[in-house]
Design a protein around this motif. Structure first.
Motif, short mmCIF file in Angstrom:
data_model
loop_
_atom_site.label_atom_id
_atom_site.label_comp_id
_atom_site.label_asym_id
_atom_site.label_seq_id
_atom_site.Cartn_x
_atom_site.Cartn_y
_atom_site.Cartn_z
N ALA A 128 45.66 34.11 41.20
CA ALA A 128 44.93 35.37 41.36
C ALA A 128 44.37 35.85 40.03
O ALA A 128 43.26 36.38 39.94
CB ALA A 128 45.85 36.43 41.96
N GLY A 129 45.16 35.66 38.96
CA GLY A 129 44.70 36.08 37.63
C GLY A 129 43.61 35.19 37.08
O GLY A 129 42.75 35.66 36.32
N GLU A 145 38.22 34.88 26.01
CA GLU A 145 39.30 35.80 25.67
C GLU A 145 40.12 36.16 26.92
O GLU A 145 41.35 36.20 26.88
CB GLU A 145 38.73 37.07 25.03
CG GLU A 145 38.21 36.84 23.62
CD GLU A 145 37.59 38.10 23.02
OE1 GLU A 145 37.66 39.16 23.70
OE2 GLU A 145 37.05 38.04 21.90
N GLU A 146 39.41 36.42 28.04
CA GLU A 146 40.12 36.72 29.28
C GLU A 146 40.93 35.51 29.74
O GLU A 146 42.06 35.63 30.23
CB GLU A 146 39.13 37.12 30.37
CG GLU A 146 38.54 38.50 30.22
CD GLU A 146 37.73 38.89 31.44
OE1 GLU A 146 38.27 38.81 32.56
OE2 GLU A 146 36.54 39.23 31.27
N LEU A 147 40.34 34.33 29.58
CA LEU A 147 41.01 33.10 30.01
C LEU A 147 42.26 32.85 29.16
O LEU A 147 43.30 32.42 29.67
CB LEU A 147 40.05 31.92 29.90
CG LEU A 147 40.53 30.59 30.46
CD1 LEU A 147 40.96 30.73 31.91
CD2 LEU A 147 39.43 29.53 30.33
N ALA A 404 47.00 21.39 39.87
CA ALA A 404 45.91 22.07 39.19
C ALA A 404 45.08 22.89 40.17
O ALA A 404 44.68 24.02 39.87
CB ALA A 404 45.03 21.06 38.46
N ASP A 405 44.82 22.34 41.36
CA ASP A 405 44.06 23.08 42.37
C ASP A 405 44.81 24.35 42.79
O ASP A 405 44.21 25.42 42.94
CB ASP A 405 43.83 22.19 43.59
CG ASP A 405 42.77 21.12 43.34
OD1 ASP A 405 42.06 21.23 42.32
OD2 ASP A 405 42.67 20.18 44.14
N ALA A 406 46.12 24.23 43.01
CA ALA A 406 46.90 25.39 43.41
C ALA A 406 46.95 26.44 42.30
O ALA A 406 46.89 27.64 42.56
CB ALA A 406 48.32 24.96 43.78
N LEU A 407 47.02 25.97 41.06
CA LEU A 407 47.09 26.89 39.92
C LEU A 407 45.79 27.67 39.76
O LEU A 407 45.81 28.84 39.37
CB LEU A 407 47.37 26.07 38.65
CG LEU A 407 48.06 26.78 37.48
CD1 LEU A 407 49.43 27.28 37.90
CD2 LEU A 407 48.20 25.82 36.31
N LEU A 408 44.66 27.05 40.09
CA LEU A 408 43.36 27.70 39.93
C LEU A 408 42.84 28.29 41.23
O LEU A 408 41.71 28.80 41.28
CB LEU A 408 42.34 26.68 39.39
CG LEU A 408 42.60 26.17 37.97
CD1 LEU A 408 41.62 25.07 37.61
CD2 LEU A 408 42.51 27.30 36.96
N GLY A 409 43.65 28.20 42.30
CA GLY A 409 43.23 28.79 43.58
C GLY A 409 42.09 28.03 44.22
O GLY A 409 41.28 28.62 44.94
N ILE A 410 42.01 26.72 44.00
CA ILE A 410 40.94 25.89 44.58
C ILE A 410 41.42 25.29 45.89
O ILE A 410 42.47 24.63 45.93
CB ILE A 410 40.51 24.78 43.61
CG1 ILE A 410 39.96 25.39 42.32
CG2 ILE A 410 39.48 23.85 44.26
CD1 ILE A 410 39.61 24.38 41.25
#
Length: 413
Positions: A128-129, A145-147, A404-410
């Motif tokens: 989500a973040g 910076e946000e990343l 990686a997909d789950a971590l990035l919400g893909i």
């Protein structure tokens, strides 16, 4: 396009009388056939004692055939690097054995999809973040910076965060990426590349029994993971014996006995006995019964408790006396909710025992997931399994691309 995931369980064939999945020999062609497509179905790489004909080397040494080595084991390496390192099982069966892929029974697509849904749900706090950062933004310093903040909040740590950001900036510059979707895809590729070394294989069948020693701090989920792993090994036709090495906590022994009853597995346990003696007896019992895999639970301890860490070293030494080369696997169970403390545990237990693999549990809670990026940067020990729940099927092989997909919400294709 990333390789589909394969199970980190690789089994070399046992002698005909011991192999639970023995197959009749067949006449092999002069050139090894291309392996079947790799699917999400836990392929087994098997070392055959009756090696089929394989191409000879071109350096004039006709006496030594070139082994057909599965890419499942050597993922991320070139053919030359694989042959230089030697394939799994070379120490026990000889370098002239050939490797063939034996497909397991077809998986249940519905069950797999359900598990991936639970994984995405467990990592939703991090995704989500990260997901919102790439929506309708300009590719500028403010985005990076946000990343950076989001990655640090995900428990990736400073080292992994700086590595990913520098690599991402370079990729954006070289490939001239101009929108948030392109940057997110670039970050996905970098994450998969960073996590890929953790997606490795545990080799079964190279010893009988294969002795697996499992350690971790209190509450990490060692005993539950042992029960789940026993069930997974049984799906490969492996016989399993468990040793209740946590002799000081009655609940741990009782819990392991319950898992043994569920899986119809023998548990060697003794109330208040010496942990090393119990595991020593279990190794001898497994050898006498020709058990395929013997897994030993150990008492939970903090890495700062030096006298208890020394006791773990003693257990490992005693196991080595019970059987040459044992323990063949030393696994650490870590709780994904402990953040950077998990990395500290990995370093401490690795320094004390020489870890061969990790089991990451409780990814269905408030886990942030970035800790695997930190581990990949500072102590890239293979992650054999990750857990997202309490049921017996919730312990699943680790896949860098899926994670990686789950971590990035893909969403998966």
């Amino acid at each position: 396009m990333p390789l589909a995931h394969a199970d980190p369980i690789v089994r070399s064939a046992l002698p005909a009388h011991a192999d639970p999945i023995a197959r009749a020999p067949s006449v092999a062609p002069a050139v090894p056939p291309a392996p079947p497509p790799i699917v999400h179905a836990d392929p087994i790489v098997q070392v055959s004692s009756a090696a089929p004909a394989v191409p000879r080397t071109t350096d004039g040494d006709a006496a030594k055939p070139r082994p057909f080595i599965s890419r499942l084991w050597g993922r991320g390496k070139s053919d030359a690097e694989i042959e230089a390192d030697g394939a799994p099982g070379d120490d026990a069966t000889g370098s002239e054995d050939a490797y063939e892929i034996i497909p397991p029974p077809p998986p249940d697509p519905g069950a797999r999809q359900s598990w991936l849904t639970r994984l995405r749900s467990g990592l939703s706090k991090t995704s989500a973040g990260l997901t919102g950062i790439f929506v309708g933004v300009k590719v500028d310093d403010a985005l990076f910076e946000e990343l950076e903040t989001a990655l640090l909040m995900s428990d990736a740590g400073m080292d992994a965060t700086e590595f990913l950001l520098e690599s991402l900036k370079q990729k954006v510059r070289i490939e001239r990426l101009s929108n948030g979707a392109q940057v997110r895809e670039a970050l996905r590729e970098l994450l998969i590349e960073l996590l890929a070394p953790l997606e490795r294989s545990m080799v079964l069948g190279r010893a009988q029994p294969l002795v697996v020693m499992i350690a971790g701090v209190n509450g990490a989920g060692k005993t539950t993971s042992i029960g789940k792993l026993a069930k997974h090994l049984q799906s490969y036709g492996q016989s399993v014996l468990l040793a209740a090495g946590d002799t000081f906590r009655a609940a741990a022994r009782e819990q392991l006995v319950i898992w043994g009853e569920r899986n119809n597995v023998t548990v060697v346990e003794q109330s208040g006995g010496d942990p090393a003696a119990v595991i020593f007896d279990a190794v001898n019992a497994a050898r006498a019964r020709r058990i395929d895999v013997m897994m030993a639970d150990t008492a939970g301890r903090l890495p700062t408790q030096l006298h208890l860490m020394e006791e773990l070293r003693k257990v490992k030494r005693v196991v080595g006396k019970a059987m040459d080369g044992a323990p063949h696997e030393v696994l650490l169970v870590i709780d994904a909710n402990t953040g950077q403390n998990a990395l500290t545990q990995v370093k401490a237990f690795d320094d004390a025992l020489g870890l061969t693999g990790l089991i990451v549990t409780k990814l269905d809670g408030t886990a942030k997931g970035g800790i695997l990026a930190a581990i990949a940067r500072q102590r890239p020990i293979p992650v054999y399994f990750i857990g997202v729940g309490e049921s017996v099927d919730d312990l699943q092989p680790f896949s860098a691309a899926e994670f990686a997909d789950a971590l990035l919400g893909i969403e998966p294709l």
